[in-house]
Structure formats: structure tokens, C-alpha cells
Scaffold this active site. Structure first.
Site, short mmCIF file in Angstrom:
data_model
loop_
_atom_site.label_atom_id
_atom_site.label_comp_id
_atom_site.label_asym_id
_atom_site.label_seq_id
_atom_site.Cartn_x
_atom_site.Cartn_y
_atom_site.Cartn_z
N ALA A 1 0.92 -1.21 -0.16
CA ALA A 1 0.17 -0.04 0.03
C ALA A 1 0.82 1.37 0.03
CB ALA A 1 -0.91 0.03 1.30
N GLY B 1 0.91 -5.22 1.05
CA GLY B 1 -0.09 -5.19 0.27
C GLY B 1 0.18 -5.93 -1.02
N GLU C 1 -0.01 -9.34 -0.58
CA GLU C 1 -1.60 -9.72 -0.38
C GLU C 1 -2.37 -9.79 -1.81
OE1 GLU C 1 -1.77 -6.64 2.50
OE2 GLU C 1 -2.87 -8.18 3.89
N GLU D 1 4.02 -5.23 7.16
CA GLU D 1 3.19 -4.31 7.86
C GLU D 1 3.58 -4.14 9.34
OE1 GLU D 1 2.18 -6.44 5.67
OE2 GLU D 1 0.57 -5.77 4.37
C1 HSC Z 1 -7.69 1.07 6.85
C2 HSC Z 1 -6.72 1.17 5.84
C3 HSC Z 1 -6.55 -0.08 5.15
C4 HSC Z 1 -5.31 -0.25 4.34
C5 HSC Z 1 -5.07 -1.66 3.77
C6 HSC Z 1 -3.42 -1.93 4.07
C7 HSC Z 1 -3.07 -2.99 3.25
C8 HSC Z 1 -1.72 -3.42 3.60
O1 HSC Z 1 -1.90 -4.64 4.30
C9 HSC Z 1 -0.91 -2.36 4.42
C10 HSC Z 1 0.39 -2.11 3.46
O2 HSC Z 1 0.79 -2.62 2.65
S1 HSC Z 1 1.66 -1.06 4.33
C11 HSC Z 1 3.12 -1.07 3.28
C12 HSC Z 1 3.82 -2.37 3.41
N1 HSC Z 1 5.05 -2.30 2.60
C13 HSC Z 1 6.20 -2.32 3.17
O3 HSC Z 1 6.44 -2.31 4.58
C14 HSC Z 1 7.52 -2.12 2.21
C15 HSC Z 1 8.07 -0.68 2.52
N2 HSC Z 1 9.29 -0.57 1.61
C16 HSC Z 1 10.20 -0.87 1.62
O4 HSC Z 1 10.59 -1.73 2.29
C17 HSC Z 1 11.48 -0.49 0.77
O5 HSC Z 1 11.08 0.55 0.13
C18 HSC Z 1 11.51 -1.64 -0.78
C19 HSC Z 1 12.29 -2.80 -0.16
C20 HSC Z 1 10.35 -1.72 -1.23
C21 HSC Z 1 12.38 -0.86 -1.78
O6 HSC Z 1 13.80 -0.45 -1.05
P1 HSC Z 1 14.94 0.76 -1.60
O7 HSC Z 1 15.04 0.15 -3.11
O8 HSC Z 1 16.04 0.67 -0.84
O9 HSC Z 1 14.07 2.06 -1.78
P2 HSC Z 1 13.69 2.92 -0.55
O10 HSC Z 1 14.86 3.87 -0.45
O11 HSC Z 1 13.43 2.18 0.46
O12 HSC Z 1 12.38 3.60 -1.16
C22 HSC Z 1 12.52 4.18 -2.33
C23 HSC Z 1 11.44 5.34 -2.26
O13 HSC Z 1 10.05 4.72 -2.37
C24 HSC Z 1 9.31 4.93 -1.05
N3 HSC Z 1 8.44 3.93 -0.79
C25 HSC Z 1 8.91 2.63 -0.60
N4 HSC Z 1 7.78 1.93 -0.32
C26 HSC Z 1 6.76 2.50 -0.27
C27 HSC Z 1 5.44 2.38 0.05
N5 HSC Z 1 4.98 1.10 0.35
N6 HSC Z 1 4.79 3.58 -0.16
C28 HSC Z 1 4.94 4.73 -0.37
N7 HSC Z 1 6.29 4.97 -0.77
C29 HSC Z 1 7.26 3.80 -0.50
C30 HSC Z 1 10.21 5.44 0.20
O14 HSC Z 1 9.57 6.17 0.76
C31 HSC Z 1 11.35 6.13 -0.93
O15 HSC Z 1 10.81 7.42 -1.36
P3 HSC Z 1 11.46 8.65 -0.30
O16 HSC Z 1 10.87 9.75 -1.10
O17 HSC Z 1 13.22 8.47 -0.49
O18 HSC Z 1 11.16 8.58 1.08
#
Ligand code: HSC
Ligand code: NAD
Length: 718
Positions: A61, A100, A103, A123
């Protein structure tokens, strides 16, 4: 967005296109809805392939949307719609499928991964739980025990493990896309009912309760007080015991509770601040954007003690060849043995091929460093010795070689004064154990050049560490803030508290170990040596100095007395605790009576110290020092301080970091409490609220991200 194309073989390919990680933003969700509907309605299409642009499936997400009002179609019905499709949907997992993203893939009927891909339900690291069906589908797919582990830890799972567990159906070293297209053709026309995970039952051990209980115990040890992993356990219990629809309802309820929690806010703040630290700037206008780092092809480490060994391993692991230097043959031999066995363990654990490791050579001869690009000095914390080494390095190394020091707090500028190129001297403050700890404080002296900072920050990235640029002062940011915290802990003992009481409060707050346990672990003699250096105790102390006062300020000689009596912590079997069984700390009756004698000797009226007072005095004094650091421009922003504390000092992530925590508590409350404690203890100057704190309160306590603009840049030490 998501791109739609039809390719020969009656296949529709849907490509998520939202750089850099194809996060499921509102626009992407809308486009997925639209393209999946189009593919299912198209008579010519027999199967659908879902992939991500630029070699990444999906990073989950869009976390940036969490702080805004949610718009667009929700994820859950979108994933249900994919699962309900009568045409097979095959997910192509390249790069990452996190949160997500995974998922979404679990809603598809098949998953084909590239061998370099990673998957995970991450998450929990953001203070949330997988709320797009992840807690319900994953246990159904791979069984409750494995799913519980993945969901409660948020760990990254390699493609190889994923296929072993059954998360993905196939792993390929060649093109996952081509593999998926060919595969999709073979399953076109088959009934998809058996592939819908929502119709499966989760394989569950007989003793579900003890499995879940064990998970809760581990969570408490790892991240005490964190809400999200506990909610994850509850959601997995629902998957094990309830029909899918009811499990989904439970998942949504738990998510609603976590989503608005302060902990989720704190952990998402940590996610973004950690990344923001790489975008360093200095008031002179130098920054990560306009300064190019020098290439580091060959590095050297001087001193193979506790720190040097770990630094050498980190460099080698990043593929950088290293020359390691010691003073004498015996130490060199011991260092070589330790480094080699650390590297063997590392490569076994991480599956690193030897070919990827940088070679390490060992020498007693400093002249071997003439071709190195960067040297890291890690000898004893002794200014005269460090200056002597920097002077020698100046004559041995190339004039453009970067000279780094691992000092924990000595003046970088004084060390630089001994070098022929002070502009290429920079502090690289690693944390023990250096091959494990993520933090690297990059210490910038007044003469350190932007290129030196850029090169050290680039090195941090290569070593997979989090570099934070800080200014030059005694103890820099992290250790400087630790001092008032530790001192308060001593004063609390003087006033009536016991070490275990103080530690319990800090551990309940979320630190893995209370301060007295930490001191026992690292050795009480470390601080003792530096207090002797500073003339606060030992032979340099002027005769006739009052026992509990230095320079008109309160001083506690408690740790000095303990050291003098040979209680140095775990290594001597006793310190603030007793260690009869190795590493197991038990309260020591001796210490209790020693403290009573001490109090009566100095006429201190022992009192019951409440838990709130313990927490407030320890934490607020540390936070107050953080405000002073901001005021002096030693740190560029409160976010940088928070990154340092979360990644280097065990500050609980779900509390965001000390400055974020202060804001969550309320700056007026922190100010009020500090004023109160300073009135009660006027001889502790650190408790006097900093003017930065007062200024922020006077400006209405703005949120942390606005503080930077209020900090007087002209006083910056960076
Ligand atoms: C009630 C509501 C219900 C909602 C439902 C929810 C559903 C779901 O279960 C929730 C989720 O998925 S929670 C999500 C679960 N997902 C996670 O936990 C994954 C989180 N992400 C990561 O672990 C790492 O970024 C990667 C391994 C994907 C890439 O690593 P890398 O190659 O070293 O790159 P990097 O330097 O890390 O990132 C590059 C840029 O991308 C940006 N950005 C990244 N992900 C983003 C995101 N999801 N979003 C936005 N931005 C995101 C990051 O900030 C950065 O930009 P900045 O301007 O420099 O700040
Ligand atoms: N130990 C920690 O937790 C920690 C954490 C961060 C920073 N530091 C800093 O790192 C530095 C090293 O600390 P440590 O704990 O590794 O010390 P240590 O005592 O474990 O090791 C120092 C090593 O340097 C070697 N050495 C001394 N003089 C030398 C010379 N002229 N040439 C080559 N080698 C020489 C010694 O033989 C010894 O092996 C210190 O500045 C310390 O303040 C230590």
C-alpha cells in the site's frame, strides 16, 4: 497506474506502473480494477498475467496515503475480485512483493517468482497488520506456524524459502515474465475454484494455544509494549479458528484499532526519517545532491580490537578489499583469526559466496596503505595516539585519501589538526558490534569538506548502514545525549531507587535492556576510564574535591566506587547486578546494603521513587540534551536525532525516537516536568529546560517536521 496489453496466446498482461516501488496508490488501485474487469470481460483473453514495472512487483500500500484521507477503491474487494476471476491470474514476482503487494499476489491464482525476489508481510514494521487479507490467506496457504512467524516479524523471505514454504509456485533464474506467460497458457480454461485461498482451511497444529503463547513471549522479548505484533497474533488465531469471512472481519477490526494508533504513526515516521537521513545538507549549501562522493576501491582499518574487527568485516562484506593494520604480531594474529571466523559465519548465514567478499590482508606496516582510498582508524580512545597516527598517515597515504576516525567522542578537529589534509578528515562513528549495528554517525568537523562527508555517507550506504551527518562536539549526538540519561539513573539510586527498579521502568517503556544491565554488559570500566581522563575521578582529581560535586554541579561517585572495588559488570561476575550464571542478572543484596551505607554516609534521606519520576527524569534529561543539540546545530533536524536513537541506541521504534516521543507526550508537559525537577534539583544544570524547547512551546508546539525551519541555521556546526 496499471498498463493493459494483450499478447499472442490470448493472454492479457497488466503492469503496475508507479515508480519507484509500484505502491498501491489510489490511482493504481483504480487502474487495477479497470484493467482486471477489462481482461475478464474480453472474450479473447483466456488468462491474465499481473506484473510490476522496472523489475519490482509491488512494495505494498502507498504509505504516504495513510496520513491523508483515504480515497479511491479499497484493496480488499479489489483482491477478492481478482480471486473470483474465472480466468487464471498469474502474479509475476520480481524484486519485491511486500505488504499489500504480497496480499495482491495471494489473491492471484498462481505466483511465479524470480530467484532474486523477496516477499514478506512487512506491515508489522509500520505498526500495522496485513489488512488486505494477508493474515487470513497466508495461514491458509502455508499453515499457521510459518505464517505466524512471517506476519509477526515482518521479515523478508527469499524466493528460495518462499517456494519451499509454498508461498510461490515456481522460482526461476531466467525471465519470470516469460515463465509466467507460458505457464498461464497451460492453465487457461481450468477451473479456478481450488486455487482460491479464501476457500481453503488453514493447517493448524493441535496445540494452537501454546504456539500462539510462544509467539507472544517472543514478541515481549523483542519489542515489549508494541501493539502491532500482538494484533497480528490475534488475527492469525482468527484464521486458524474462524471461516474466512469472519476472519476478514476480525482482521479489519484489528487494523482499524492499529491504523490510528500513536505507535503506527511513530513507526511510519521512522520509515520515512530513516530514508530522509541520506538527504544530508550543510548550511554552506553542500548537500547529497550537489556533492559527488569519491570512489572507494580499497580501504584500510587501523586497530583490530572490538571495533576494528567488525569494521573490517563490514567492508569486506560490501566487496571492498581491506588492509588491516595492528601494532604487534600477537594482536595481528588474534585479529586475523577473529575476522576470518566472523567472515565464515557471516557468509554461511547470509549465503554470501567468497567471490563477493572483499579480500582482507593483515600487516604491521603502515606503509602498505599508500594506495588506499579510505582509512578508518579504530585504535584506543587516546587523543595523543590518534594524532600520532593521523600524522603518520599523512606522509604514507595518497594526498586524496580520506582519513576517518572511529572515535566515540574526541574532537575531530583536533585529530584533523595532525593531518596534512584536515579537509579529508571525517568521523565515522560505528556502533558495537560494528558488523551488526545499522547506525553510522558521520561526524563533520569545521574543516571537513563536503566531498569527505559525501564519501562517508556513500560508504554507509554500501555497508548497508544508516548514515547520519552530525556536527563535532564531545560525544557527538548519540553519546552526548546518553550522559544526562545515565547520570539521572545514578542520582535515582542515590535517592532511594534500586537498579532493578530503574531497569524495569525502562524495559517496560520498550528498551530491550535497562541502563544498568547495559552498563554491566559493556563493562563499567569504559565510563570509568573516560571519567578519569576528564579528571572527574582518579589521580587527576584535585585533592579536597567534594565527593558528590564537580565544578559546583552534582556528581555521583557511585559507579567509580563500584569500579574501585572490582565490580566491572558481567566480565567480573558482578556490577550493578550479580552474575552467578553467565549473563543472568540477579539483584544483589550486597549492592542494596552498599547503597544504604552510601546514603547514610552522605546523609541522604532514602525515599520511594515512583515509576513516573524514574521514566521522566531519565528520558526528559536525554530529550533536553537533544534540544540543546538542535539549538547548537550539532544535528540538522530532530528527525536525524530520532534515526540515531532508533537505529543505534535501542530506542523502541514504536515510540518514534526521543524527539518524536517528546512531541507525542506534549512539549508543554516535558517543559513543565523539567522545570519541576530542576527546581527540586538546582544542582543538576542539565534539568534546566533548553531555550529551544521553550521556543517551540511558545510557538504552539508545532509537529516535529516543522522544527527544522525554526532552528537557527547560523549556529549550525555542520
Ligand atoms: C484502513 C486502511 C486499510 C489499508 C489496507 C492496508 C493494506 C496493507 O496490508 C498495508 C501495506 O501494504 S503497508 C506497506 C507495506 N510495505 C512495506 O512495508 C514496504 C516498504 N518499503 C520497503 O521496504 C522498501 O522501500 C523497498 C524494499 C520496497 C525498496 O527499498 P529500496 O530500493 O532501498 O528503496 P527505498 O529507499 O526504501 O524506497 C524508495 C522510495 O520509495 C518510497 N516507498 C517505498 N515503499 C513505499 C510504500 N509502500 N509506499 C510509499 N512509498 C514507498 C520510499 O519512501 C522512498 O522514497 P523517499 O522519497 O526516498 O522516502
Ligand atoms: N568498543 C566500543 O563499543 C566502541 C564503540 C564505538 C566507538 N569506539 C571507539 O573505537 C575505537 C576503538 O575502540 P575498541 O573498543 O575497538 O578498542 P580496543 O581496545 O578493543 O582495540 C584497539 C586496538 O587498536 C590497536 N592499536 C593500538 N595502537 C595501534 C597502532 N598504533 N596501530 C595499529 N593498531 C593499534 C590495539 O592493539 C587494539 O587491538 C576507540 O576510539 C573507541 O572509542 C568503541
Amino acid at each position: 497506474m496499471a498498463l493493459y496489453r494483450r499478447i499472442p496466446g490470448a493472454i492479457a498482461v497488466i503492469t503496475l506502473t508507479n515508480p519507484p516501488v509500484n505502491a498501491l496508490s489510489c490511482t493504481v488501485r483504480e487502474a487495477i480494477y479497470e484493467t482486471v474487469k477489462r481482461a475478464t470481460a474480453d472474450q479473447e483473453v483466456k488468462a491474465i498475467v499481473l506484473c510490476g514495472a522496472n523489475g519490482k512487483f509491488c512494495g505494498g500500500a502507498d504509505i504516504k496515503e495513510f496520513s491523508r484521507e483515504m480515497r479511491g477503491p479499497p484493496l480488499v474487494p479489489m483482491i477478492d475480485m481478482i480471486e473470483e476471476s474465472e480466468k487464471p491470474v498469474v502474479a509475476v514476482i520480481e524484486g519485491v512483493a511486500f505488504g499489500g503487494g504480497l496480499e495482491l499476489a495471494l489473491g492471484c491464482h498462481y505466483r511465479i517468482a524470480h530467484s532474486g525476489a523477496q516477499v514478506g508481510l512487512t506491515e508489522v514494521t509500520l505498526g500495522l497488520l496485513p489488512a488486505a487479507g494477508g493474515t487470513q490467506r497466508l495461514p491458509r496457504l502455508i499453515g499457521v506456524p510459518a505464517a505466524l512467524d512471517i506476519i509477526t516479524t515482518g521479515r523478508h523471505v527469499s524466493a528460495q524459502e518462499a517456494v519451499r514454504l509454498g508461498i510461490v509456485d515456481k522460482v526461476t533464474d531466467s525471465s519470470a515474465m516469460e515463465e509466467a506467460i507460458e505457464f498461464a497458457k497451460t492453465v487457461a480454461g481450468e477451473p479456478m475454484g481450488p486455487r482460491r485461498l479464501s476457500l481453503w482451511t488453514a493447517a493448524c497444529p493441535e496445540d494452537l494455544d501454546s504456539l500462539l503463547e510462544g509467539a507472544l513471549v517472543r514478541i515481549r522479548q523483542r519489542s515489549r509494549g508494541a501493539l502491532a505484533p500482538v494484533a497480528c497474533v490475534q488475527a492469525v488465531r482468527a484464521a486458524a479458528s474462524l471461516p474466512f469471512a469472519q476472519g476478514m472481519k476480525k482482521e479489519q477490526e484489528l487494523m482499524a484499532y492499529l491504523f490510528t494508533s500513536g505507535q503506527a504513526r511513530a513507526m511510519q515516521y521512522c520509515f520515512f526519517t530513516q530514508r530522509a537521513a541520506a538527504r544530508w545538507t550543510t548550511p554552506s549549501g553542500a548537500s547529497w545532491e550537489n556533492t559527488k562522493a569519491r570512489p572507494v576501491r580499497q580501504a584500510a582499518v587501523i586497530g583490530l580490537g572490538t571495533m576494528g574487527k567488525g569494521i573490517a568485516v563490514s567492508l569486506s562484506r560490501a566487496g571492498i578489499p581491506v588492509i588491516a593494520v595492528e601494532t604487534e604480531q600477537k594482536r595481528l594474529k588474534a585479529g586475523r583469526k577473529a575476522v576470518n571466523s566472523m567472515l565464515t559465519r557471516e557468509s554461511q548465514k547470509r549465503g554470501l559466496a567468497e567471490a563477493h567478499l572483499g579480500s582482507i590482508s593483515f600487516t604491521l606496516d603502515l606503509r602498505k596503505l599508500r594506495d588506499t582510498d579510505l582509512v578508518i582508524e579504530a585504535v584506543f580512545e587516546d587523543m595523543a595516539l590518534k594524532k600520532q597516527i593521523f600524522s603518520k598517515l599523512s606522509s604514507v597515504c595518497r594526498p586524496d585519501a580520506l582519513l576517518c576516525t572511529n572515535t566515540s567522542g574526541l574532537n575531530i578537529d583536533e585529530i584533523a589538526s595532525a593531518a596534512s589534509r584536515p579537509e579529508l578528515v571525517v568521523g565515522t562513528h560505528f556502533f558495537a558490534p560494528a558488523h551488526v549495528m545499522k547506525l553510522l554517525e558521520v561526524v563533520c568537523g569545521p574543516r571537513t569538506s563536503p566531498v569527505a562527508v559525501a564519501t562517508a555517507m556513500q560508504l554507509a550506504k554500501r555497508l548497508e548502514k544508516i548514515g547520519v551527518v552530525v556536527g563535532n562536539c564531545s560525544g557527538f549526538v548519540g553519546n552526548r545525549m546518553m550522559r544526562p540519561y545515565t547520570e539521572q539513573a545514578y542520582y535515582l539510586l542515590e535517592e532511594g531507587a534500586r537498579p532493578e527498579e530503574v531497569d524495569l521502568v525502562l524495559e517496560e517503556f520498550g528498551f530491550a535492556m535497562g541502563i544498568f544491565r547495559v552498563m554491566d554488559l559493556s563493562g563499567l570500566d569504559v565510563g570509568w576510564r573516560s571519567r578519569k581522563e576528564l579528571g572527574l575521578t582518579g589521580p587527576k582529581l584535585p585533592p579536597g574535591t567534594e565527593a558528590r560535586s564537580r565544578g559546583g554541579k552534582r556528581y555521583s561517585p557511585l559507579p567509580d566506587i563500584l569500579c574501585e572495588s572490582g565490580r566491572l559488570g558481567q566480565k567480573t561476575g558482578r556490577g550493578w547486578y550479580l552474575y552467578e550464571k553467565e549473563r543472568v542478572a540477579t539483584p544483589d543484596p550486597w549492592l542494596q546494603s552498599f547503597l544504604e551505607d552510601y546514603r547514610s554516609r552522605f546523609g541522604i534521606q532514602s525515599r520511594r521513587v515512583g515509576q513516573d519520576e524514574i521514566l521522566e527524569r531519565c528520558l526528559y534529561s536525554l530529550i533536553n540534551e537533544g534540544f540543546r543539540i538542535l539549538q547548537e546545530g550539532i544535528a540538522a533536524s530532530p528527525e536525524d536525532i530520532d534515526v540515531i536513537y532508533v537505529s543505534g541506541y535501542g530506542w523502541p521504534r514504536h515510540r518514534g525516537g526521543p524527539m518524536f516521543y517528546a512531541w507525542m507526550v506534549g512539549l508543554p508537559k516535558v517543559l513543565d516536568k523539567l522545570e519541576h525537577y530542576h527546581r527540586t534539583h538546582p544542582d543538576i544544570p542539565n534539568l534546566a529546560p533548553s531555550s529551544m524547547l521553550r521556543k517551540l512551546v511558545a510557538r504552539g508546539s508545532p509537529p516535529v517536521h516543522q522544527w527544522r525551519a525554526l532552528i537557527q541555521q547560523h549556529s549550525s556546526q555542520l
